[in-house]
Scaffold this active site. Structure first.
Site, PDB file in Angstrom:
ATOM      1  CG  ASN A  39      -0.441  -0.199   2.529  1.00  0.00           C
ATOM      2  OD1 ASN A  39       0.564  -0.887   2.719  1.00  0.00           O
ATOM      3  ND2 ASN A  39      -1.087   0.377   3.519  1.00  0.00           N
ATOM      4  CB  VAL A  40       1.652   3.712  -2.274  1.00  0.00           C
ATOM      5  CG1 VAL A  40       2.344   5.061  -2.410  1.00  0.00           C
ATOM      6  CG2 VAL A  40       2.595   2.568  -2.607  1.00  0.00           C
ATOM      7  CG  ASN A  42      -1.352  11.451  -2.058  1.00  0.00           C
ATOM      8  OD1 ASN A  42      -1.851  12.465  -1.596  1.00  0.00           O
ATOM      9  ND2 ASN A  42      -0.547  11.456  -3.098  1.00  0.00           N
ATOM     10  CB  VAL A  43      -1.064  14.135   2.509  1.00  0.00           C
ATOM     11  CG1 VAL A  43      -0.962  15.062   1.305  1.00  0.00           C
ATOM     12  CG2 VAL A  43      -1.564  14.868   3.750  1.00  0.00           C
ATOM     13  CB  CYS A  50      -5.313  -1.302  -2.063  1.00  0.00           C
ATOM     14  SG  CYS A  50      -6.664  -0.335  -1.374  1.00  0.00           S
ATOM     15  CD  GLU A  52      -5.484  -5.957  -1.145  1.00  0.00           C
ATOM     16  OE1 GLU A  52      -6.003  -6.470  -0.141  1.00  0.00           O
ATOM     17  OE2 GLU A  52      -5.157  -4.752  -1.190  1.00  0.00           O
ATOM     18  CB  CYS A  83     -11.038  -2.071   0.226  1.00  0.00           C
ATOM     19  SG  CYS A  83     -10.323  -1.708  -1.398  1.00  0.00           S
TER      20      CYS A  83
END
Length: 130
Positions: A39-40, A42-43, A50, A52, A83
């Site tokens: 997972n990456v 971001n503000v 995700c 996956e 999710c």
């Protein structure tokens, strides 16, 4: 390297400065090759990716479009399911008999088929008249 090892290794690369919730995923393509993603964040929520989705993107970038098996791992009291959006992404590339195994970093696991993961899913057959 097996799926769990790949998911566990890539989990350490997760970029999660906001939630601190690292997730790793690995998919096995129809060729047998393994592709991993983490997972990456971001503000600007919800602009993150995700684990996956990252693993699927790596698979597609390598030229494969079918997967047969998935492993997902997170540091959680119970195995963490994908999710809703990732459930749909997974079934796009895997049949109903493809298997998802969810793991915790403590060693608990739970497996299910994609048909169990997303019953009544929307698929290409729904667009046959288009």
């Amino acid at each position: 390297m097996d799926l769990l090892q790949a998911a566990t290794a890539v989990r350490e690369n997760a970029y999660v400065p906001y939630s601190r919730f690292k997730v790793g995923a690995a998919v096995r393509g129809a060729s047998g090759a393994i592709y991993a993603g983490c997972n990456v964040e971001n503000v600007a929520y919800p602009e993150g990716t995700c684990a996956e989705a990252g693993a699927i993107a790596a698979m597609v970038a390598a030229g494969e479009t079918r997967l047969t098996e998935v492993a997902v791992i997170a540091d959680s009291p119970a195995p963490v399911p994908p999710c809703g959006g990732c459930r749909q992404k997974l079934v796009e590339f895997g049949g109903g008999d493809a298997v998802l195994t969810m793991y915790t970093t403590d060693g608990a696991s739970q497996s299910m088929t994609f048909a169990e993961l997303l019953p009544g899913r929307f698929d290409a057959s729904h667009m046959d008249r288009a």
